[in-house]
Enzyme design. Structure first.
Site, mmCIF file in Angstrom:
data_model
loop_
_atom_site.group_PDB
_atom_site.id
_atom_site.type_symbol
_atom_site.label_atom_id
_atom_site.label_comp_id
_atom_site.label_asym_id
_atom_site.label_seq_id
_atom_site.Cartn_x
_atom_site.Cartn_y
_atom_site.Cartn_z
ATOM 1 N N GLY A 165 0.807 -1.215 0.000
ATOM 2 C CA GLY A 165 0.000 0.000 0.000
ATOM 3 C C GLY A 165 0.843 1.269 0.000
ATOM 4 C CB SER A 166 3.842 2.303 1.911
ATOM 5 O OG SER A 166 3.275 2.081 3.180
ATOM 6 C CD GLN A 213 -7.371 -0.114 7.335
ATOM 7 O OE1 GLN A 213 -8.207 -0.943 7.700
ATOM 8 N NE2 GLN A 213 -6.101 -0.194 7.690
ATOM 9 C CB SER A 253 -2.153 -3.116 1.318
ATOM 10 O OG SER A 253 -1.197 -3.890 1.984
ATOM 11 N N GLY A 254 -2.273 -6.232 0.202
ATOM 12 C CA GLY A 254 -2.666 -7.614 0.455
ATOM 13 C C GLY A 254 -2.866 -7.944 1.924
ATOM 14 C CG HIS A 255 -0.320 -6.282 5.229
ATOM 15 N ND1 HIS A 255 -0.391 -5.875 6.537
ATOM 16 C CD2 HIS A 255 0.074 -5.207 4.521
ATOM 17 C CE1 HIS A 255 -0.048 -4.593 6.606
ATOM 18 N NE2 HIS A 255 0.238 -4.170 5.394
ATOM 19 C CB THR A 294 11.665 -10.618 -10.806
ATOM 20 O OG1 THR A 294 12.835 -10.384 -11.589
ATOM 21 C CG2 THR A 294 11.159 -12.034 -11.028
ATOM 22 C CB CYS A 307 2.473 4.156 11.255
ATOM 23 S SG CYS A 307 1.552 3.065 10.201
#
Ligand SMILES: *Cc1c(COP(=O)(O)O)cnc(C)c1O
Length: 394
Positions: free
Chosen positions: A72-73, A180, A200-202, A238, A326
């Site tokens: 995401g960042s 989110q 973002s995946g996580h 890659t 954060c």
């Protein structure tokens, strides 16, 4: 120690077993580089294509407009820095909000140093931006509006469709940090006029270090990571095939189960909010009561210092957070809570609990029971609280 009760799903989530199962073969069996010519690499390429289609389907995008990133960042940095550069000749003005994630705010600060001008929109007490103020802030040299879909601390959902319309009507690009919201609430890049979107995946039960950027066809945007020709020459490196398969599978599951998941989370969330507000005095709920993420609860407890509350919760086996992951480690209160108008001393006593569909009512009840004891104990040690009670009794 008691069983672990994980209530910090806005910080990160568990990789679901189905997601891990889908990823595993791409570490050991199909480890080919998807850019290679031989047919062995075709398996990896097919997996990347399929993941791209799954992500696109979740937000009603064209598959070709989905780009895989390192999180995401990275997507947020890319959206802001690369459009700023590409549209420099049109202007150097960007509009965002005061409650964005630091991946947006710190990137804006960087761009300000480079000579760009940034307008930070205020939010109301629920954390919503004002559409009138947004419209007033647009100037001939405005190149980009970047407003988050939903806030990571207080869970408030912004009026994305209306923002997209205003941006569109004024010919300004619209980016949304949807980290989110992606997979948690419905997003439709067509209906909402979204030109760029970060995810973002996580945050959706996929792996860490996997991200997505949606870029509408026709948006001029520079490459951010220079190198090979991957991702239509826009994002070199890659392919992280297992990570891409992970975020793709998580997106597919999210699309299939969104309604059921959010119904479960909303039931847990509302029970949590109701009990806390009813049973713990001098408490407020932060964020919009109904336009909020299904899994988010955020409170301020007066006369409480957030850190001590988190430590005592941890001793009871409960993972929560104050503000965002954060900012922990810093003593500054959350910029989001200050932006919704809370004074420093109240913002310091904040607690964010973000649930998952896998939490149970028993866990929520246990959490409220423990929280009540903790708040009572901490207030019992607070001279401010003692003074307050004395004054109340006079
Ligand atoms: C977590 C988060 C990010 C950063 O995503 P990473 O994948 O951890 O880099 C950005 N924006 C919001 C709103 C977030 O919650």
């Amino acid at each position: 120690m008691a069983k672990l009760i994980y209530l910090d799903n806005a910080a990160t989530t568990q990789v679901y077993p189905e997601v891990l199962d889908a990823m595993l073969p791409y570490f050991t069996e199909y480890y080919g580089n998807p850019s290679a010519i031989y047919s062995f690499a075709g398996e990896s390429k097919k997996a990347v294509d399929e993941a791209r289609a799954n992500v696109a389907a979740l937000i009603n995008a064209r598959t070709e407009d989905i780009y895989f990133t390192g999180g995401g960042s990275e997507s947020d940095n890319w959206a802001l820095k690369a459009t700023a550069e590409a549209y420099e000749s049109k202007g150097k003005h960007i509009i965002t909000s005061r409650i964005e994630h630091h991946a947006i705010l710190h990137t804006c600060a960087y761009l300000e140093q480079k000579g760009y001008e940034v307008t930070y929109l205020d939010v109301d007490e629920d954390g919503k931006i004002s559409l009138e103020e947004l419209e007033k802030a647009i100037r001939p040299d405005t190149i980009l509006i970047s407003i988050m879909s939903a806030n990571n601390e207080i869970g408030t959902i912004e009026p994305i469709k209306e923002i997209g319309k205003i941006a569109h009507d004024h010919g300004v690009l619209f980016h949304t940090d949807a980290v989110q919201a992606f997979g948690h609430i419905p997003i439709d890049v067509e209906e909402m006029n979204i030109d760029m979107l970060s995810a973002s995946g996580h945050k959706i039960n996929g792996p860490k270090g996997s991200g997505v950027m949606y870029i509408r066809k026709g948006v001029k945007i520079r490459s951010f990571i220079h190198g090979g020709a991957q991702e239509r020459k826009r994002r070199a490196g890659t392919h992280n095939v297992p990570g891409i398969v992970g975020i793709g599978t998580a997106a597919k599951l999210a699309k299939e189960n969104m309604e059921e998941r959010s119904a479960k989370e909303i039931a847990l969330r509302d029970h949590l909010i109701e009990r806390v507000l009813k049973e713990i005095p001098y408490t407020r709920l932060n964020g919009h009561r109904t336009d909020r993420l299904p899994n988010n609860a955020n409170f301020c407890f007066r006369f409480i210092e957030g850190e001590s509350m988190l430590i005592l919760l941890d001793q009871a086996g409960i993972c929560g957070s104050s503000g965002s992951a954060c900012t922990s480690g810093s003593l500054d209160p959350s910029h989001v809570l200050l932006a919704i108008g809370l004074p420093h001393e109240i913002a310091h006593g904040s607690l964010r609990l973000t649930l998952s569909e896998k939490n149970t009512m028993e866990e929520i009840d246990y959490t409220v029971d423990e929280l009540k004891k903790i708040i009572e104990r901490l207030r019992g040690m607070s001279p401010l609280y003692e003074d307050f009670v004395k004054k109340q009794n006079q």
